[in-house]
Design a protein around this motif. Structure first.
Motif, PDB file in Angstrom:
ATOM      1  N   PRO A  63       0.710  -1.312   0.015  1.00  0.00           N
ATOM      2  CA  PRO A  63      -0.138  -0.020  -0.183  1.00  0.00           C
ATOM      3  C   PRO A  63       0.849   1.180  -0.001  1.00  0.00           C
ATOM      4  N   ARG A  64       2.066   1.280   0.423  1.00  0.00           N
ATOM      5  CA  ARG A  64       3.049   2.443   0.365  1.00  0.00           C
ATOM      6  C   ARG A  64       3.909   2.600  -0.749  1.00  0.00           C
ATOM      7  N   LEU A  65       3.775   3.945  -1.502  1.00  0.00           N
ATOM      8  CA  LEU A  65       4.610   4.263  -2.541  1.00  0.00           C
ATOM      9  C   LEU A  65       6.003   4.044  -2.288  1.00  0.00           C
ATOM     10  N   ASN A  66       6.745   3.487  -3.301  1.00  0.00           N
ATOM     11  CA  ASN A  66       7.940   3.295  -2.884  1.00  0.00           C
ATOM     12  C   ASN A  66       8.409   2.648  -1.593  1.00  0.00           C
ATOM     13  N   GLY A  67       7.388   1.470  -1.354  1.00  0.00           N
ATOM     14  CA  GLY A  67       7.872   0.527  -0.407  1.00  0.00           C
ATOM     15  C   GLY A  67       8.976  -0.487  -0.675  1.00  0.00           C
ATOM     16  N   ASN A  68       9.287  -1.117   0.242  1.00  0.00           N
ATOM     17  CA  ASN A  68      10.419  -2.064   0.101  1.00  0.00           C
ATOM     18  C   ASN A  68      10.321  -3.164  -1.053  1.00  0.00           C
ATOM     19  N   SER A  69       9.041  -3.829  -0.957  1.00  0.00           N
ATOM     20  CA  SER A  69       8.761  -4.804  -2.023  1.00  0.00           C
ATOM     21  C   SER A  69       8.721  -4.200  -3.346  1.00  0.00           C
ATOM     22  N   ASP A  70       8.149  -3.001  -3.419  1.00  0.00           N
ATOM     23  CA  ASP A  70       7.980  -2.296  -4.654  1.00  0.00           C
ATOM     24  C   ASP A  70       9.250  -2.004  -5.391  1.00  0.00           C
ATOM     25  N   LEU A  71      10.151  -1.467  -4.427  1.00  0.00           N
ATOM     26  CA  LEU A  71      11.512  -1.106  -5.011  1.00  0.00           C
ATOM     27  C   LEU A  71      12.284  -2.409  -5.618  1.00  0.00           C
ATOM     28  N   PRO A 125       4.556  -7.065   0.706  1.00  0.00           N
ATOM     29  CA  PRO A 125       4.975  -6.963   2.326  1.00  0.00           C
ATOM     30  C   PRO A 125       4.544  -8.141   2.952  1.00  0.00           C
ATOM     31  N   ILE A 126       5.201  -8.419   4.018  1.00  0.00           N
ATOM     32  CA  ILE A 126       4.600  -9.380   4.948  1.00  0.00           C
ATOM     33  C   ILE A 126       3.602  -8.815   5.936  1.00  0.00           C
ATOM     34  N   PHE A 127       2.351  -8.955   6.042  1.00  0.00           N
ATOM     35  CA  PHE A 127       1.590  -8.484   6.941  1.00  0.00           C
ATOM     36  C   PHE A 127       0.747  -9.530   7.789  1.00  0.00           C
ATOM     37  N   PHE A 128       1.279  -9.593   9.168  1.00  0.00           N
ATOM     38  CA  PHE A 128       0.775 -10.571  10.127  1.00  0.00           C
ATOM     39  C   PHE A 128       1.173 -11.992   9.353  1.00  0.00           C
ATOM     40  N   MET A 129       2.246 -12.174   9.041  1.00  0.00           N
ATOM     41  CA  MET A 129       2.915 -13.459   8.600  1.00  0.00           C
ATOM     42  C   MET A 129       2.269 -13.777   7.207  1.00  0.00           C
ATOM     43  N   VAL A 176       8.929  -8.691   1.489  1.00  0.00           N
ATOM     44  CA  VAL A 176       9.849  -8.285   2.344  1.00  0.00           C
ATOM     45  C   VAL A 176       8.962  -8.097   3.971  1.00  0.00           C
ATOM     46  N   GLY A 177       9.721  -8.377   4.735  1.00  0.00           N
ATOM     47  CA  GLY A 177       9.166  -8.285   6.229  1.00  0.00           C
ATOM     48  C   GLY A 177      10.282  -7.698   6.924  1.00  0.00           C
ATOM     49  N   GLY A 178       9.681  -6.986   8.385  1.00  0.00           N
ATOM     50  CA  GLY A 178      10.280  -6.430   9.090  1.00  0.00           C
ATOM     51  C   GLY A 178      11.202  -6.852  10.123  1.00  0.00           C
ATOM     52  N   SER A 179      10.707  -8.237  10.557  1.00  0.00           N
ATOM     53  CA  SER A 179      11.264  -8.910  11.502  1.00  0.00           C
ATOM     54  C   SER A 179      12.042 -10.126  11.054  1.00  0.00           C
ATOM     55  N   LYS A 180      12.888 -10.778  11.860  1.00  0.00           N
ATOM     56  CA  LYS A 180      13.196 -12.104  11.593  1.00  0.00           C
ATOM     57  C   LYS A 180      13.006 -13.207  12.055  1.00  0.00           C
ATOM     58  N   LYS A 192      14.061  -8.351   8.086  1.00  0.00           N
ATOM     59  CA  LYS A 192      14.676  -7.241   8.734  1.00  0.00           C
ATOM     60  C   LYS A 192      14.720  -5.863   8.190  1.00  0.00           C
ATOM     61  N   VAL A 193      13.820  -5.700   7.219  1.00  0.00           N
ATOM     62  CA  VAL A 193      13.716  -4.458   6.667  1.00  0.00           C
ATOM     63  C   VAL A 193      12.289  -3.793   6.976  1.00  0.00           C
ATOM     64  N   GLU A 194      12.484  -2.649   7.361  1.00  0.00           N
ATOM     65  CA  GLU A 194      10.947  -2.130   7.774  1.00  0.00           C
ATOM     66  C   GLU A 194      10.669  -0.732   7.278  1.00  0.00           C
ATOM     67  N   ASP A 195      11.774   0.332   7.544  1.00  0.00           N
ATOM     68  CA  ASP A 195      11.328   1.363   6.992  1.00  0.00           C
ATOM     69  C   ASP A 195      11.182   1.696   5.580  1.00  0.00           C
TER      70      ASP A 195
HETATM   71  C1  LIG Z   1      -0.307  -4.411   9.047  1.00  0.00           C
HETATM   72  C2  LIG Z   1       1.003  -4.558   9.232  1.00  0.00           C
HETATM   73  C3  LIG Z   1       1.602  -5.985   9.628  1.00  0.00           C
HETATM   74  C4  LIG Z   1       2.969  -6.441   9.449  1.00  0.00           C
HETATM   75  N1  LIG Z   1       3.349  -7.579   9.868  1.00  0.00           N
HETATM   76  C5  LIG Z   1       4.605  -8.086   9.926  1.00  0.00           C
HETATM   77  C6  LIG Z   1       4.801  -9.421  10.308  1.00  0.00           C
HETATM   78  O1  LIG Z   1       3.977 -10.418  10.519  1.00  0.00           O
HETATM   79  N2  LIG Z   1       6.083  -9.712   9.989  1.00  0.00           N
HETATM   80  C7  LIG Z   1       7.119  -8.829   9.938  1.00  0.00           C
HETATM   81  O2  LIG Z   1       8.292  -9.324   9.728  1.00  0.00           O
HETATM   82  N3  LIG Z   1       6.803  -7.734   9.459  1.00  0.00           N
HETATM   83  C8  LIG Z   1       5.717  -7.168   9.452  1.00  0.00           C
HETATM   84  N4  LIG Z   1       5.381  -5.941   9.030  1.00  0.00           N
HETATM   85  C9  LIG Z   1       6.316  -5.035   8.675  1.00  0.00           C
HETATM   86  C10 LIG Z   1       6.283  -4.960   7.184  1.00  0.00           C
HETATM   87  O3  LIG Z   1       6.574  -6.363   6.669  1.00  0.00           O
HETATM   88  C11 LIG Z   1       7.747  -4.173   6.501  1.00  0.00           C
HETATM   89  O4  LIG Z   1       7.562  -2.793   7.241  1.00  0.00           O
HETATM   90  C12 LIG Z   1       7.942  -4.294   5.227  1.00  0.00           C
HETATM   91  O5  LIG Z   1       9.110  -3.592   4.773  1.00  0.00           O
HETATM   92  C13 LIG Z   1       7.065  -3.420   4.385  1.00  0.00           C
HETATM   93  O6  LIG Z   1       7.046  -3.702   3.176  1.00  0.00           O
HETATM   94  P1  LIG Z   1       6.524  -2.609   2.175  1.00  0.00           P
HETATM   95  O7  LIG Z   1       7.523  -1.471   2.314  1.00  0.00           O
HETATM   96  O8  LIG Z   1       6.945  -2.992   0.559  1.00  0.00           O
HETATM   97  O9  LIG Z   1       5.337  -2.366   2.274  1.00  0.00           O
HETATM   98  C14 LIG Z   1       3.973  -5.408   9.133  1.00  0.00           C
HETATM   99  C15 LIG Z   1       3.344  -4.032   8.854  1.00  0.00           C
HETATM  100  C16 LIG Z   1       2.177  -3.719   8.853  1.00  0.00           C
HETATM  101  C17 LIG Z   1       1.988  -2.540   8.429  1.00  0.00           C
END
Ligand SMILES: Cc1cc2nc3c(=O)[nH]c(=O)nc-3n(C[C@H](O)[C@H](O)[C@H](O)COP(=O)(O)O)c2cc1C
Length: 207
Positions: free
Chosen positions: A12-20, A85-89, A131-135, A166-169
């Motif tokens: 949903p975000r412009l220039n998101g990590n998966s998008d880049l 992106p990964i949202f809630f796994m 791409v996910g934020g955690s590991k 481990k990529v979130e911002d």
């Molecule tokens: C609603 C929501 C749920 C998320 N759930 C997870 C998750 O389950 N595991 C994880 O590692 N990161 C999670 N994240 C972090 C995103 O995966 C992370 O910020 C990622 O870089 C986003 O990719 P994008 O920039 O392509 O949108 C979540 C973020 C949001 C907003």
């Protein structure tokens, strides 16, 4: 003729990590001579599947919205690069809505038992970028399974995974040169005329 490669960005975000990463992968495909098309799901209006099961009789979805535009593009393409992106796994909501709407393709194929693609036997392949934020060890398990069934319904060989954790911002992935390089390399490989289809997807997981 050049292969048609479609890149679908679900973030949903412009220039998101998966998008880049997706755009690097498309650049790789283009460097291999492919004709590329990039689209973001947030630019389309797609409602969720309502499980009316009308498609069990016709193979077509009765909900009239932009799903039909995306579906036609996916069926026409030789290659698909799907980024979420990964949202809630699992995949984000935008991705899941599109995938669920492909139930009509599932019905076409498995209930009506009709060939999906007009030119049967086409070499069609797909890869996913996530791409996910955690590991977490299990972070990509759900993606693997969902993509296996999504790509099967599209009659596409599951060619590759690019998983980065481990990529979130927003835009942080730009500071991850190996991920950007892998995206380009996998996109190029996906579109290269001489790369053989594989039994199992190529699996690249980076931290
Ligand atoms: C609603 C929501 C749920 C998320 N759930 C997870 C998750 O389950 N595991 C994880 O590692 N990161 C999670 N994240 C972090 C995103 O995966 C992370 O910020 C990622 O870089 C986003 O990719 P994008 O920039 O392509 O949108 C979540 C973020 C949001 C907003």
């Amino acid at each position: 003729m050049a292969l048609k490669v479609i890149g679908i960005s679900a973030s949903p975000r412009l220039n998101g990590n998966s998008d880049l990463l997706l755009r690097r992968a498309l650049a790789g495909a283009e460097s291999a001579g492919a004709q590329i098309e990039y689209l973001r799901l947030v630019d389309f209006k797609i409602a969720p599947c309502i499980e009316c099961n009308s498609c069990y009789k016709t193979g077509r979805c009765v909900v009239e919205d932009d799903y039909h535009i995306i579906s036609a593009k996916m069926l026409d393409a030789d290659r698909l690069i799907f980024a979420t992106p990964i949202f809630f796994m699992t995949v984000c909501a935008q991705a899941k809505i599109l995938i669920d709407r492909c139930q009509c393709l599932w019905a076409h194929k498995y209930v009506l038992k009709k060939p999906l693609i007009s030119a049967a036997g086409r070499d069609r392949r797909a890869m996913v970028i996530t791409v996910g934020g955690s590991k977490s060890k299990k972070m990509f398990d759900c993606i693997r399974l969902t993509m296996k069934y999504f790509f099967d319904v599209l009659d596409m060989n599951y060619a590759a995974n690019l998983f980065v954790n481990k990529v979130e911002d927003p835009g942080q992935i730009k500071n991850h040169p190996s991920a950007m390089e892998e995206a380009f390399r996998l996109g190029r490989r996906l579109a290269a005329a001489d790369s053989p289809a594989l039994e199992k997807p190529l699996d690249i997981e980076l931290t």
